[in-house]
Scaffold this active site. Structure first.
Site, PDB file in Angstrom:
ATOM      1  N   GLU A  89       0.725  -1.112  -0.051  1.00  0.00           N
ATOM      2  CA  GLU A  89      -0.186  -0.156   0.477  1.00  0.00           C
ATOM      3  C   GLU A  89       0.564   1.374   0.839  1.00  0.00           C
ATOM      4  OE1 GLU A  89      -3.875  -0.025   1.814  1.00  0.00           O
ATOM      5  OE2 GLU A  89      -3.520  -2.250   1.918  1.00  0.00           O
ATOM      6  N   THR A  92       4.536   2.049  -0.440  1.00  0.00           N
ATOM      7  CA  THR A  92       6.165   2.245   0.100  1.00  0.00           C
ATOM      8  C   THR A  92       6.856   3.312   0.837  1.00  0.00           C
ATOM      9  OG1 THR A  92       7.880   2.704  -1.777  1.00  0.00           O
ATOM     10  CG2 THR A  92       7.510   0.672  -1.517  1.00  0.00           C
TER      11      THR A  92
HETATM   12  N1  CAA Z   1      -6.758  11.651  -3.454  1.00  0.00           N
HETATM   13  C1  CAA Z   1      -7.817  11.816  -3.987  1.00  0.00           C
HETATM   14  N2  CAA Z   1      -6.628  11.992  -4.813  1.00  0.00           N
HETATM   15  C2  CAA Z   1      -6.159  12.208  -4.983  1.00  0.00           C
HETATM   16  C3  CAA Z   1      -5.063  11.375  -3.840  1.00  0.00           C
HETATM   17  C4  CAA Z   1      -5.589  11.382  -2.864  1.00  0.00           C
HETATM   18  N3  CAA Z   1      -5.162  11.221  -1.903  1.00  0.00           N
HETATM   19  N4  CAA Z   1      -4.126  11.241  -4.303  1.00  0.00           N
HETATM   20  C5  CAA Z   1      -3.469  12.114  -5.779  1.00  0.00           C
HETATM   21  N5  CAA Z   1      -4.765  12.382  -5.841  1.00  0.00           N
HETATM   22  C6  CAA Z   1      -5.269  12.879  -7.582  1.00  0.00           C
HETATM   23  C7  CAA Z   1      -4.925  14.344  -7.351  1.00  0.00           C
HETATM   24  O1  CAA Z   1      -5.780  15.305  -7.684  1.00  0.00           O
HETATM   25  C8  CAA Z   1      -4.292  14.259  -9.024  1.00  0.00           C
HETATM   26  O2  CAA Z   1      -5.672  14.675  -9.280  1.00  0.00           O
HETATM   27  P1  CAA Z   1      -5.929  15.525 -10.763  1.00  0.00           P
HETATM   28  O3  CAA Z   1      -4.241  15.335 -11.171  1.00  0.00           O
HETATM   29  O4  CAA Z   1      -7.232  15.534 -10.965  1.00  0.00           O
HETATM   30  O5  CAA Z   1      -5.202  17.246 -10.625  1.00  0.00           O
HETATM   31  C9  CAA Z   1      -4.300  13.407  -9.492  1.00  0.00           C
HETATM   32  O6  CAA Z   1      -4.496  11.968  -8.397  1.00  0.00           O
HETATM   33  C10 CAA Z   1      -3.041  12.481  -9.997  1.00  0.00           C
HETATM   34  O7  CAA Z   1      -2.267  12.982  -8.318  1.00  0.00           O
HETATM   35  P2  CAA Z   1      -0.574  13.005  -8.453  1.00  0.00           P
HETATM   36  O8  CAA Z   1      -0.151  13.767  -9.649  1.00  0.00           O
HETATM   37  O9  CAA Z   1       0.065  12.961  -6.853  1.00  0.00           O
HETATM   38  O10 CAA Z   1      -0.643  10.999  -9.233  1.00  0.00           O
HETATM   39  P3  CAA Z   1       1.231  11.137  -9.330  1.00  0.00           P
HETATM   40  O11 CAA Z   1       1.141   9.559 -10.422  1.00  0.00           O
HETATM   41  O12 CAA Z   1       2.479  11.710  -8.864  1.00  0.00           O
HETATM   42  O13 CAA Z   1       0.871   9.742  -8.281  1.00  0.00           O
HETATM   43  C11 CAA Z   1       1.616   8.532  -5.980  1.00  0.00           C
HETATM   44  C12 CAA Z   1       1.016  10.060  -7.252  1.00  0.00           C
HETATM   45  C13 CAA Z   1       1.632   8.858  -4.605  1.00  0.00           C
HETATM   46  C14 CAA Z   1       2.718   8.232  -5.633  1.00  0.00           C
HETATM   47  C15 CAA Z   1       0.745   7.200  -5.877  1.00  0.00           C
HETATM   48  O14 CAA Z   1       0.960   6.868  -7.466  1.00  0.00           O
HETATM   49  C16 CAA Z   1       0.752   6.312  -5.356  1.00  0.00           C
HETATM   50  O15 CAA Z   1       0.060   6.483  -4.169  1.00  0.00           O
HETATM   51  N6  CAA Z   1       1.562   5.444  -5.609  1.00  0.00           N
HETATM   52  C17 CAA Z   1       1.647   3.645  -4.898  1.00  0.00           C
HETATM   53  C18 CAA Z   1       0.643   3.123  -4.831  1.00  0.00           C
HETATM   54  C19 CAA Z   1       0.831   1.938  -3.561  1.00  0.00           C
HETATM   55  O16 CAA Z   1       0.398   2.298  -2.748  1.00  0.00           O
HETATM   56  N7  CAA Z   1       0.435   0.529  -4.259  1.00  0.00           N
HETATM   57  C20 CAA Z   1      -0.180  -0.145  -3.384  1.00  0.00           C
HETATM   58  C21 CAA Z   1      -1.226  -1.127  -4.016  1.00  0.00           C
HETATM   59  S1  CAA Z   1      -2.256  -1.725  -2.836  1.00  0.00           S
HETATM   60  C22 CAA Z   1      -0.953  -2.790  -1.839  1.00  0.00           C
HETATM   61  O17 CAA Z   1       0.096  -2.727  -1.301  1.00  0.00           O
HETATM   62  C23 CAA Z   1      -2.437  -4.029  -1.658  1.00  0.00           C
HETATM   63  C24 CAA Z   1      -1.603  -4.749  -0.606  1.00  0.00           C
HETATM   64  O18 CAA Z   1      -2.047  -5.431  -1.093  1.00  0.00           O
HETATM   65  C25 CAA Z   1      -0.902  -4.985   0.909  1.00  0.00           C
END
Ligand code: CAA
Length: 374
Positions: A357, A359
Site C-alpha cells: 500500500e 512503500t
Molecule cells: N485522494 C484523492 N485524490 C488524489 C489523492 C488522494 N489521496 N492522491 C492523488 N490524487 C489525485 C490528485 O489530486 C491528482 O488529480 P488531478 O490530476 O485531477 O489534479 C491525481 O490524483 C494525480 O495525483 P498525483 O499527481 O499526485 O499522481 P502521481 O502519479 O504523482 O502519483 C502517488 C501519486 C502518491 C505516488 C501514487 O502513484 C501512489 O500512491 N503510489 C503508490 C501506489 C500504492 O500504494 N500501491 C499499493 C498497491 S495496493 C497493495 O499494496 C495492497 C496489498 O496487497 C498490501
C-alpha cells in the site's frame, strides 16, 4: 488516546477471538503457507469483515477506530489473517462503498461485508507498482461491454478473491485521467488468478497475479465515472494505509508481548539495564504509533482530510515495527531465530508493512507534498 467504554468492549471481543481462535493456528498456517477459510468464515460470523461498513450494506456499522483496533488485535497474533482482514475491508469493500451505485452496493458490497464472499483489489502491475498511474491493463468499450486485457501482480487474496475492484486504462495517453475502476467477479471467462507467490512473510495469506485475457464485463461493472478510477483508488489507499499501520502496530505489539514474556522468564535479562532500556524504547514507540493510527482513524470518521496523517501513521508504524521486531529477535538471542518463539515470524510478517500500500519512500513523497504543497 483513551478508548471509550464501547471501543474497549469491542477490543476485548476481538482480542478474545484472536487469542483463542487465531493464535493457536498462526504458527502452522505460516509453516504450511496455508490460508484458512475456516478463520475467514469465523471473521465473517463475528461481523469483522465489514466493520466500518453501514449495516444496510451488510457491515457492522461501526467506525474506523473500531476497525483499526480489530486489525491490530488480529495482527498481534497472526499477520496473515490481519492482512486478509485489512485487504478485504479497506481495499475490496471500501472502493465499492465509496464509488458504487446503490445497485452495485447491493450486488457486491453486501456479500463482501457479510463475509459471504472474499474480496481482493487489483492495482499493482509488473510495470505499475509505486507509479500507480502507469497502469497498463486496458479496458476497451465495445458494444456496451468492456474488454479487459492485462495482468495485475502481488495481489493480496488474489487467488481467492470472488469480487475484485480493479483499475484499467481506457486511454493511456491521458495517464491517470484515462484510468477507470471496475469490478470483476470470479468465474468471469477470461479472468483467472495466477500462481500463489512463495513469500518471506504473511505466508498464511495468498498473494497472486490476476490475469485478464479478453475478459468481457458489462458496462455496469464500472465504478464511478470513466476516468475517475485513479482518484477512487488513491482515496481507497488513504484508508488502507490506516489499516496497514494498524497491522504493523499489531505485529509490533505481538513481538513486544513475546519479548516481555521472555525477559520475565530470564532473571538475568530482567535485571539488565540495557534490556530494560530496550523494552522502554519498544513500548514508547508502539504507543506513539498507536496515537498516530487512532488519530488518522478519527479523521476518517469525521470526514476530514486524512492523506497526510494516514501516510504518517503507516510510515511510522511500519518503520518502528521493523525496529521493534528486529530487537525482539535479538533480545531472544539465537533462540529468536528459531520457530520455537514467534518473533522470527513477526519480523518476517512485518516487512510487508514497509512495502505494501505504498512503500516508505512513497509515504514520504505523499507527506512532503501535503506539507509543502504540490
Ligand atoms: N485522494 C484523492 N485524490 C488524489 C489523492 C488522494 N489521496 N492522491 C492523488 N490524487 C489525485 C490528485 O489530486 C491528482 O488529480 P488531478 O490530476 O485531477 O489534479 C491525481 O490524483 C494525480 O495525483 P498525483 O499527481 O499526485 O499522481 P502521481 O502519479 O504523482 O502519483 C502517488 C501519486 C502518491 C505516488 C501514487 O502513484 C501512489 O500512491 N503510489 C503508490 C501506489 C500504492 O500504494 N500501491 C499499493 C498497491 S495496493 C497493495 O499494496 C495492497 C496489498 O496487497 C498490501
Amino acid at each position: 488516546m483513551i478508548l471509550s467504554e464501547s471501543h474497549k468492549k469491542f477490543q476485548e471481543k476481538v482480542r478474545d477471538f484472536a487469542q483463542n481462535e487465531v493464535a493457536p493456528l498462526s504458527r502452522e498456517l505460516d509453516k504450511e503457507a496455508k490460508f484458512s477459510w475456516e478463520l475467514f468464515h469465523r471473521m465473517g460470523e463475528l461481523g469483522l469483515l465489514g466493520i466500518p461498513i453501514p449495516k444496510k450494506y451488510g457491515g457492522a456499522g461501526l467506525d474506523t477506530l473500531s476497525y483499526a483496533i480489530a486489525v491490530e488485535e488480529v495482527g498481534r497474533v497472526c499477520g496473515s489473517n490481519g492482512i486478509v482482514l485489512a485487504a478485504h475491508t479497506s481495499l475490496a469493500c471500501y472502493p465499492i462503498f465509496l464509488a458504487g451505485s446503490e445497485e452495485q452496493k447491493k450486488k457486491w458490497l453486501v456479500p463482501l461485508a457479510r463475509g459471504e464472499k472474499a474480496g481482493a483489489f487489483g492495482l499493482t502491475e509488473p510495470d505499475a507498482g509505486s507509479d500507480a498511474a502507469a497502469t497498463k491493463t486496458t479496458a476497451k468499450l465495445v458494444d456496451d461491454k468492456y474488454v479487459i486485457n492485462g495482468t495485475k501482480r502481488f495481489i493480496t487474496s488474489g487467488y481467492i478473491g470472488e469480487i475484485v475492484p480493479f483499475v484499467a486504462t481506457e486511454d493511456p495517453s491521458k495517464r491517470h485521467h484515462g484510468i477507470s475502476a471496475f469490478v470483476v467477479e470470479k468465474g468471469t471467462p477470461g479472468f483467472s488468478p495466477g500462481k500463489d507467490e512463495d513469500k518471506l512473510g504473511l505466508r498464511g495469506s495468498y498473494t497472486s497475479e490476476l490475469i485478464f485475457e479478453d475478459c468481457v464485463i458489462p458496462k455496469e461493472n464500472r465504478l464511478g465515472a470513466s476516468g475517475e478510477g485513479f482518484k477512487i483508488f488513491m482515496q481507497t489507499l488513504d484508508g488502507g494505509r490506516i489499516s496497514i499501520g494498524a497491522l504493523a502496530l499489531g505485529i509490533a505489539q505481538g513481538a513486544f508481548d513475546a519479548s516481555l514474556k521472555y525477559v520475565r522468564e530470564h532473571e538475568s535479562l530482567k535485571r539488565s539495564q540495557f534490556i530494560q532500556g530496550l523494552l522502554a524504547d519498544m513500548g514508547t514507540y508502539i504507543e506513539a504509533a498507536r496515537g498516530l493510527i487512532y488519530d488518522a482513524a478519527v479523521l476518517k470518521d469525521r470526514g476530514l482530510p486524512l492523506t497526510r496523517k494516514a501516510a504518517m501513521a503507516k510510515l511510522y508504524a511500519s518503520e518502528i515495527g521493523m525496529w521493534v521486531c528486529s530487537k525482539a529477535v535479538e533480545l531472544h538471542g539465537e533462540a529468536g531465530l528459531t520457530n520455537r518463539y514467534p518473533v522470527e515470524r513477526f519480523l518476517r510478517d512485518e516487512k510487508l508493512m514497509e512495502i505494501g500500500e505504498g512503500t516508505s519512500e512513497i509515504q514520504r513523497i505523499v507527506i512532503a507534498r501535503e506539507i509543502l504543497g504540490r
